[in-house]
Scaffold this motif. Structure first.
Motif, mmCIF file in Angstrom:
data_model
loop_
_atom_site.group_PDB
_atom_site.id
_atom_site.type_symbol
_atom_site.label_atom_id
_atom_site.label_comp_id
_atom_site.label_asym_id
_atom_site.label_seq_id
_atom_site.Cartn_x
_atom_site.Cartn_y
_atom_site.Cartn_z
ATOM 1 N N SER A 5 60.619 46.692 60.053
ATOM 2 C CA SER A 5 59.998 47.505 59.017
ATOM 3 C C SER A 5 61.251 46.863 57.726
ATOM 4 O O SER A 5 62.162 46.527 57.376
ATOM 5 C CB SER A 5 61.379 48.716 58.777
ATOM 6 N N THR A 6 60.801 47.198 56.128
ATOM 7 C CA THR A 6 61.280 46.142 54.702
ATOM 8 C C THR A 6 61.614 48.224 54.181
ATOM 9 O O THR A 6 61.808 47.581 53.175
ATOM 10 C CB THR A 6 59.494 45.821 54.353
ATOM 11 N N GLY A 7 60.754 48.710 54.399
ATOM 12 C CA GLY A 7 61.408 50.305 53.283
ATOM 13 C C GLY A 7 60.043 50.239 52.258
ATOM 14 O O GLY A 7 60.692 50.705 51.675
ATOM 15 N N VAL A 8 59.176 49.325 52.177
ATOM 16 C CA VAL A 8 58.902 49.634 51.336
ATOM 17 C C VAL A 8 57.236 50.127 51.360
ATOM 18 O O VAL A 8 56.562 49.988 52.497
ATOM 19 C CB VAL A 8 58.427 47.588 50.976
ATOM 20 N N ASP A 9 56.711 50.564 50.677
ATOM 21 C CA ASP A 9 55.521 51.225 50.843
ATOM 22 C C ASP A 9 54.222 50.360 50.220
ATOM 23 O O ASP A 9 54.208 49.660 49.213
ATOM 24 C CB ASP A 9 55.647 52.713 49.445
ATOM 25 N N LEU A 10 53.485 49.625 51.134
ATOM 26 C CA LEU A 10 52.295 48.749 50.294
ATOM 27 C C LEU A 10 51.429 49.288 49.609
ATOM 28 O O LEU A 10 51.459 48.475 48.566
ATOM 29 C CB LEU A 10 52.099 47.924 51.669
ATOM 30 N N ASP A 11 51.394 50.043 49.491
ATOM 31 C CA ASP A 11 50.199 50.833 49.038
ATOM 32 C C ASP A 11 50.563 50.349 47.034
ATOM 33 O O ASP A 11 49.687 50.569 45.848
ATOM 34 C CB ASP A 11 49.349 51.779 49.034
ATOM 35 N N ALA A 12 51.922 51.073 47.046
ATOM 36 C CA ALA A 12 53.312 51.397 46.073
ATOM 37 C C ALA A 12 52.635 50.122 44.949
ATOM 38 O O ALA A 12 52.426 49.553 44.271
ATOM 39 C CB ALA A 12 53.403 52.369 46.072
ATOM 40 N N LEU A 13 53.555 49.017 46.539
ATOM 41 C CA LEU A 13 53.221 47.323 45.886
ATOM 42 C C LEU A 13 51.838 47.159 45.221
ATOM 43 O O LEU A 13 52.043 45.711 44.197
ATOM 44 C CB LEU A 13 54.444 47.279 46.494
ATOM 45 N N ILE A 14 50.780 47.275 45.872
ATOM 46 C CA ILE A 14 49.847 46.664 45.489
ATOM 47 C C ILE A 14 49.144 46.863 44.409
ATOM 48 O O ILE A 14 49.204 46.185 43.249
ATOM 49 C CB ILE A 14 48.739 46.707 46.513
ATOM 50 N N GLU A 15 50.092 47.965 44.261
ATOM 51 C CA GLU A 15 49.495 48.779 42.700
ATOM 52 C C GLU A 15 50.580 48.033 41.626
ATOM 53 O O GLU A 15 49.698 47.833 40.196
ATOM 54 C CB GLU A 15 49.602 50.472 42.472
ATOM 55 N N VAL A 16 51.338 47.670 42.247
ATOM 56 C CA VAL A 16 52.127 46.797 41.115
ATOM 57 C C VAL A 16 52.123 45.746 40.528
ATOM 58 O O VAL A 16 51.817 45.223 39.740
ATOM 59 C CB VAL A 16 53.822 46.868 41.457
ATOM 60 N N GLY A 17 51.287 44.945 41.907
ATOM 61 C CA GLY A 17 51.017 43.927 41.597
ATOM 62 C C GLY A 17 49.652 44.050 40.587
ATOM 63 O O GLY A 17 49.611 43.011 39.788
ATOM 64 N N ARG A 18 49.287 44.730 40.790
ATOM 65 C CA ARG A 18 47.808 44.712 39.479
ATOM 66 C C ARG A 18 48.238 45.248 38.132
ATOM 67 O O ARG A 18 48.016 44.157 37.816
ATOM 68 C CB ARG A 18 46.720 46.180 40.069
ATOM 69 N N MET A 19 49.563 45.647 38.476
ATOM 70 C CA MET A 19 50.658 45.680 37.107
ATOM 71 C C MET A 19 50.959 44.474 36.337
ATOM 72 O O MET A 19 50.231 44.041 35.474
ATOM 73 C CB MET A 19 51.221 46.905 37.599
ATOM 74 N N ALA A 20 51.104 43.817 37.601
ATOM 75 C CA ALA A 20 51.713 42.228 37.135
ATOM 76 C C ALA A 20 50.377 41.552 37.025
ATOM 77 O O ALA A 20 50.727 40.949 35.867
ATOM 78 C CB ALA A 20 52.595 42.017 38.505
ATOM 79 N N GLU A 21 48.834 41.596 37.794
ATOM 80 C CA GLU A 21 48.364 40.702 36.745
ATOM 81 C C GLU A 21 48.208 40.911 35.948
ATOM 82 O O GLU A 21 47.624 40.293 34.783
ATOM 83 C CB GLU A 21 47.039 41.022 37.425
ATOM 84 N N GLU A 22 47.782 42.265 35.101
ATOM 85 C CA GLU A 22 47.351 42.992 33.904
ATOM 86 C C GLU A 22 48.287 42.678 32.851
ATOM 87 O O GLU A 22 47.919 41.831 31.748
ATOM 88 C CB GLU A 22 46.728 44.481 33.710
ATOM 89 N N ILE A 23 49.549 42.326 33.214
ATOM 90 C CA ILE A 23 50.514 41.954 31.888
ATOM 91 C C ILE A 23 50.150 40.092 31.897
ATOM 92 O O ILE A 23 50.541 40.086 30.936
ATOM 93 C CB ILE A 23 52.132 42.838 32.788
ATOM 94 N N VAL A 24 50.629 39.761 33.084
ATOM 95 C CA VAL A 24 50.425 38.190 32.733
ATOM 96 C C VAL A 24 48.756 37.772 32.183
ATOM 97 O O VAL A 24 48.662 36.747 31.918
ATOM 98 C CB VAL A 24 50.417 37.423 34.042
#
Lengths: 322, 322
Positions: free
Chosen positions: B278-297
């Protein structure tokens, strides 16, 4: 920790996997240049082309030109890929330079068989039975059973070891009925569902039933876990891997647009060599070929090592006492 | 196989690591947007900025604005990074929202200490001793010893476990003399020299000497082996990892231009969750944030999973019987 093997055999599939998926056409001369450069790195098994219907895979419309065009290097086995009698006949025309060998190719996922081959599992078994006899009639040996989607499937979800064992039993039945002797089982993580634990579990189950079969792992890096899965395979004593230089290739399946392809050869070689497992490959030479592959396809490839360089190149420059 | 932990704690360092290395300036508002989105994924530890000299790291000239600007989410610990008294003072100004804690930061490579900090190992020990006392004088606890280049160094070559143990002993001496109690040892593969076997060997050596210390692995994916190294850490019972969403960041060191940065958070989460950790992380939500990070950089990030999507998203659509 489990014992690791002393050496592994790598089948380089970069030319075949890589060039069938690139959006822009790749010149036959560039394909040949890559194949010839790969053969200079110490790789002994190179898959050079795919004899497929050019209407379905335009990237391999020049398979015959490539197969006839490269200068074979001594000691290197070159192989091609085909899926039907027409493809086999085309491959046979290059039997002076290609090592021809057939496979009983199955999938552990019925949904994948239907989507990918437009056949039911039973229909696919029948096709494989016919194809095995066809190979034998043309003096091409059949020594391998391959199972695609051996860890999971985008269309069917998780795949259990029992489903893989069932597919393998079907494959061995075809082999028995056709009178061929299988020496290799190839397990493919076609869509990137494997984890190290799943690799261990499946290999344990397969090994316990067929202890004398050599096992090949064909891993995709769709979700970034391929190298950890390869490590799990090494721990389980796997000595044969398919891979692609630079991570050439990609994933043609739905929902994976832009996803990575096969495990990258140079990272697999690094993993092995840094742990004392011999691959026979000159890593620095291979990295140079990876750079050539990037230049040929005209974009960055997934390999990280390609962009960082090997450790040996740094060791030789390092000032410290080791 | 070794027992795996039931749960792991991930410290997300994407904002700090990622934005210090991007060639073009990133707006403070975008940094804040990413931090706030990360806090909604279940991540409980987020490193938000670096209080460094803006002349040396222009990407963090706005550290104060970012630290003051994000809306803290309940239950999330936000941390900053600093290297000297000036940085500590800046961090202290945000003690209402940042969790402040100091580190005794050493390197197992003398050559790296000289290149990176322009100090000898002895001078660095002296600096760390002063800095520890400075932290205590400002009521900031020091609970961690960090060892950089714990597996190898571009400037010194291979690093042995004995060299890491020696650096750790130096660190514990400073802690003892300063009267602080260390609870965590952080081992960094700063330049991507680790392999699974090196991870096992070093962790075994550290564990046998300091069995009660929690160990953090800070892994870089410079040569593509980070996820295999993380797996080796999990097998050895490591329960704390640093990582960056999307694989944000990179490697500022010579000979690594274009190389990957930290291990990617979503791939680490996938590895863990798919194996029941267990990591406590919602993976699908995290992937969405990763996409946001790509958009930002404004460019593709190294994460493969980001481009393929999670398995759970496919499981829910799969037609097969599981």
């Amino acid at each position: 920790m489990a014992d690791l093997p002393n050496e592994v055999e790598i089948q380089e599939e970069g030319p075949r996997e890589g060039f069938q998926i690139e959006p822009r056409p790749i010149a036959s001369a560039d394909k040949i240049r890559l194949i010839e450069a790969l053969a200079q790195t110490g790789l002994r098994h190179i898959q050079v082309c795919s004899f497929v219907n050019p209407r379905l895979v335009p990237g391999w419309a020049d398979a015959d030109d490539v197969a006839a065009g490269f200068r074979p290097a001594p000691g290197v086995h070159y192989v091609g890929l085909w899926f039907n009698d027409k493809g086999l006949d085309r491959a046979l025309a290059h039997s002076d330079r290609l090592t021809l060998s057939g496979s009983i190719a199955l999938s552990a996922s019925d949904a994948f068989t239907r989507k990918n081959l437009h056949r039911s599992h039973a229909e696919n078994l029948e096709a494989m039975r016919r194809q095995t006899l066809l190979h034998l009639s043309k003096n091409v040996p059949v020594r391998r059973i391959g199972v695609m989607a051996a860890f999971g499937c985008n269309f069917q979800g998780d795949i259990t070891p029992a489903q893989v064992i069932s597919a393998l039993r079907d494959g061995f039945r075809i082999a028995d009925e056709s009178g061929v002797t299988i020496g290799n089982i190839s397990l493919s993580d076609t869509m990137g569902w494997a984890t190290p634990l799943r690799v261990e579990k499946l290999l344990g189950e397969v090994r316990s039933r067929w202890p004398h079969q050599q096992i090949t792992l064909h891993l995709h890096d769709t979700r970034g876990l391929a190298i950890a899965n390869a490590m799990a395979g090494l721990r389980m004593g796997v000595t044969k891997f398919d891979s692609t230089v630079g991570g050439l290739g990609g994933c043609p399946f739905a929902a994976h647009k832009g996803a990575a392809g096969n495990i990258c050869t140079e990272e697999l070689v690094l993993l092995c060599e840094e742990m004392g497992i011999s691959t026979g490959v000159d890593l620095d030479a291979l990295i140079e070929v990876g750079r050539m592959a990037e230049e040929i396809v005209g974009h960055q490839l997934p390999s990280e090592l390609l962009h960082a360089g090997s450790l040996n190149s740094l060791r030789s420059k390092a000032t410290g006492v080791h």
